[in-house]
Scaffold this motif. Structure first.
Motif, short mmCIF file in Angstrom:
data_model
loop_
_atom_site.label_atom_id
_atom_site.label_comp_id
_atom_site.label_asym_id
_atom_site.label_seq_id
_atom_site.Cartn_x
_atom_site.Cartn_y
_atom_site.Cartn_z
N LYS A 113 0.80 -1.14 -0.06
CA LYS A 113 0.08 -0.15 0.15
C LYS A 113 0.89 1.42 -0.10
CE LYS A 113 -4.16 2.08 2.00
NZ LYS A 113 -5.23 1.76 3.17
N CYS A 114 2.01 1.43 0.84
CA CYS A 114 2.70 2.53 0.65
C CYS A 114 3.25 2.74 -0.64
CB CYS A 114 4.05 2.34 1.45
SG CYS A 114 5.21 0.90 1.20
N ALA A 115 3.38 2.06 -1.62
CA ALA A 115 3.83 2.32 -2.85
C ALA A 115 3.05 3.26 -3.70
CB ALA A 115 4.07 0.88 -3.71
N THR A 116 1.72 3.44 -3.38
CA THR A 116 0.56 4.37 -3.86
C THR A 116 1.43 5.95 -3.81
OG1 THR A 116 -0.36 4.60 -1.74
CG2 THR A 116 -1.28 2.84 -3.60
N SER A 117 2.24 6.15 -3.00
CA SER A 117 2.96 7.47 -2.73
C SER A 117 4.41 7.51 -3.41
CB SER A 117 2.95 7.82 -1.23
OG SER A 117 3.43 6.83 -0.44
N PHE A 118 4.85 6.25 -3.87
CA PHE A 118 5.99 6.37 -4.58
C PHE A 118 6.07 6.85 -5.86
CE2 PHE A 118 9.34 4.12 -7.42
CZ PHE A 118 10.42 4.73 -6.31
N THR A 119 7.13 7.90 -6.36
CA THR A 119 7.00 8.68 -7.33
C THR A 119 8.01 8.17 -8.51
OG1 THR A 119 8.16 10.59 -6.32
CG2 THR A 119 5.80 10.68 -6.41
N GLY A 120 9.03 7.60 -8.13
CA GLY A 120 10.13 6.97 -8.73
C GLY A 120 9.77 5.92 -9.79
N LYS A 121 10.67 5.17 -10.57
CA LYS A 121 10.59 4.16 -11.30
C LYS A 121 10.03 3.01 -10.46
CE LYS A 121 11.48 4.55 -15.16
NZ LYS A 121 12.43 4.17 -15.85
N HIS A 122 9.00 2.31 -10.68
CA HIS A 122 8.37 1.13 -10.22
C HIS A 122 8.20 -0.07 -10.89
CE1 HIS A 122 4.99 -0.12 -7.35
NE2 HIS A 122 5.78 -0.74 -7.25
N PHE A 123 8.78 -1.07 -10.58
CA PHE A 123 8.77 -2.41 -11.37
C PHE A 123 8.04 -3.22 -10.27
CE2 PHE A 123 12.58 -0.53 -13.01
CZ PHE A 123 12.43 -0.90 -14.39
N LEU A 124 7.21 -4.15 -10.95
CA LEU A 124 6.68 -5.50 -10.22
C LEU A 124 7.09 -6.89 -10.64
CD1 LEU A 124 4.24 -6.61 -8.49
CD2 LEU A 124 2.89 -6.53 -10.33
N ALA A 125 7.51 -7.64 -9.76
CA ALA A 125 7.74 -9.03 -10.05
C ALA A 125 7.00 -9.75 -9.63
CB ALA A 125 9.13 -9.44 -9.31
N GLY A 126 5.79 -10.16 -10.15
CA GLY A 126 4.81 -11.23 -9.76
C GLY A 126 4.25 -12.01 -10.59
N ARG A 127 4.94 -12.28 -11.81
CA ARG A 127 4.29 -13.10 -12.92
C ARG A 127 4.10 -14.49 -12.62
NH1 ARG A 127 5.81 -12.30 -19.23
NH2 ARG A 127 4.26 -13.68 -20.00
N PHE A 128 4.97 -14.73 -11.61
CA PHE A 128 4.86 -16.36 -11.17
C PHE A 128 3.53 -17.00 -10.63
CE2 PHE A 128 6.66 -14.10 -7.77
CZ PHE A 128 5.95 -14.63 -6.49
N LEU A 129 2.83 -15.74 -10.04
CA LEU A 129 1.71 -16.19 -9.23
C LEU A 129 0.62 -16.91 -9.81
CD1 LEU A 129 0.98 -12.92 -7.25
CD2 LEU A 129 1.88 -14.86 -6.32
N PRO A 130 0.08 -17.87 -9.25
CA PRO A 130 -0.80 -18.98 -9.80
C PRO A 130 -2.15 -18.03 -10.18
CG PRO A 130 0.21 -20.04 -8.34
CD PRO A 130 0.86 -18.62 -8.13
N TYR A 131 -2.74 -18.32 -11.12
CA TYR A 131 -4.19 -17.54 -11.47
C TYR A 131 -4.85 -17.62 -10.35
CZ TYR A 131 -8.46 -16.23 -13.57
OH TYR A 131 -9.60 -15.66 -13.67
N ASP A 132 -5.09 -18.80 -9.76
CA ASP A 132 -6.13 -18.76 -8.41
C ASP A 132 -5.96 -17.93 -7.40
OD1 ASP A 132 -7.59 -20.94 -10.03
OD2 ASP A 132 -6.83 -22.39 -8.91
N ILE A 133 -4.65 -17.79 -7.20
CA ILE A 133 -4.31 -16.73 -6.06
C ILE A 133 -4.39 -15.22 -6.51
CG2 ILE A 133 -2.22 -15.79 -5.05
CD1 ILE A 133 -1.13 -18.33 -4.09
#
Length: 220
Positions: free
Chosen positions: A180-200
């Motif tokens: 949630k804190c990332a909503t106030s981040f203003t820099g370059k933002h990456f997400l590493a989450g491709r591995f998450l199963p669809y059901d999750i």
């Protein structure tokens, strides 16, 4: 025909839900915050290994860093401290640069290095009660002039919101799903989450964006 396709695409776009930002104040099964609950399910129900998750996150972080900065591999001398020594050996095996200690002289860090990767404190850290050696390191990190790339939650930030007592990184790499804190981040933002199963993804309504090509991370 083109008009029908255009209308269909617009309708589909309108139904896309916004990306979910995880909060520790929302409890799942009465015991754990969302991020911890997701990790528990990955380990227990989907048979991920703890080391496997670390390697997945580590690879994504390395790729994010190399997208923004020139990578330079540096292996310092091993620390005499057994824990540091063991960790340094593991990092060397994976070709990951690791400092067994952080110099306290701010100017020394500015002169000797081009980048600091901040992975000191995680989402479960109590930012109101930071003890040594972390409090001293945090003071140093807040004074340096070179870029900082933070992993998951910038050190000194509360997972729920940005803290004025924390550092100010240029890059943030969120693991699994952004906090949630990332909503106030203003820099370059990456997400590493491709591995998450669809059901999750569906269960926690994460609404992750599409990952480009075969990439394991996406810029938000």
């Amino acid at each position: 025909m083109d008009k029908m396709n255009h209308s269909s695409a617009e309708a589909e776009a309108e139904t896309i839900e916004p990306l979910r930002y995880l909060s520790t104040s929302v409890f799942v099964s009465g015991s754990k915050g969302e991020a911890a609950a997701i990790e528990t399910e990955l380990l227990r129900d989907y048979r991920f290994g703890q080391q496997q998750l670390i390697e997945i996150w580590g690879q994504a972080c390395a790729l994010a860093i190399t997208k923004e900065y020139e990578p330079t591999i540096y292996h310092p001398k091993r620390s005499s401290h057994s824990l540091h020594q063991d960790f340094t050996v593991q990092c060397e095996k994976m070709d990951i640069p690791f400092l067994s200690y952080l110099p306290t002289e701010v100017q020394l860090i500015n002169d000797a290095y081009n980048l600091v990767i901040d992975a000191m404190m995680g989402p479960e850290a109590d930012c109101a009660n930071i003890k040594e050696p972390y409090s001293g390191i945090l003071v140093t990190l807040k004074q340096i002039k070179i870029p900082i790339a933070s992993v998951d939650v910038p050190s000194g930030w509360d997972v729920e919101e940005r803290s004025q007592d924390g550092i100010n990184p240029e890059v943030l790499i969120s693991l699994t799903a952004p906090k949630k804190c990332a909503t106030s981040f203003t820099g370059k933002h990456f997400l590493a989450g491709r591995f998450l199963p669809y059901d999750i993804q569906k269960k926690y309504e994460l609404n992750l964006p599409d990952f480009p090509g075969t990439d394991c991370l996406v810029e938000l």
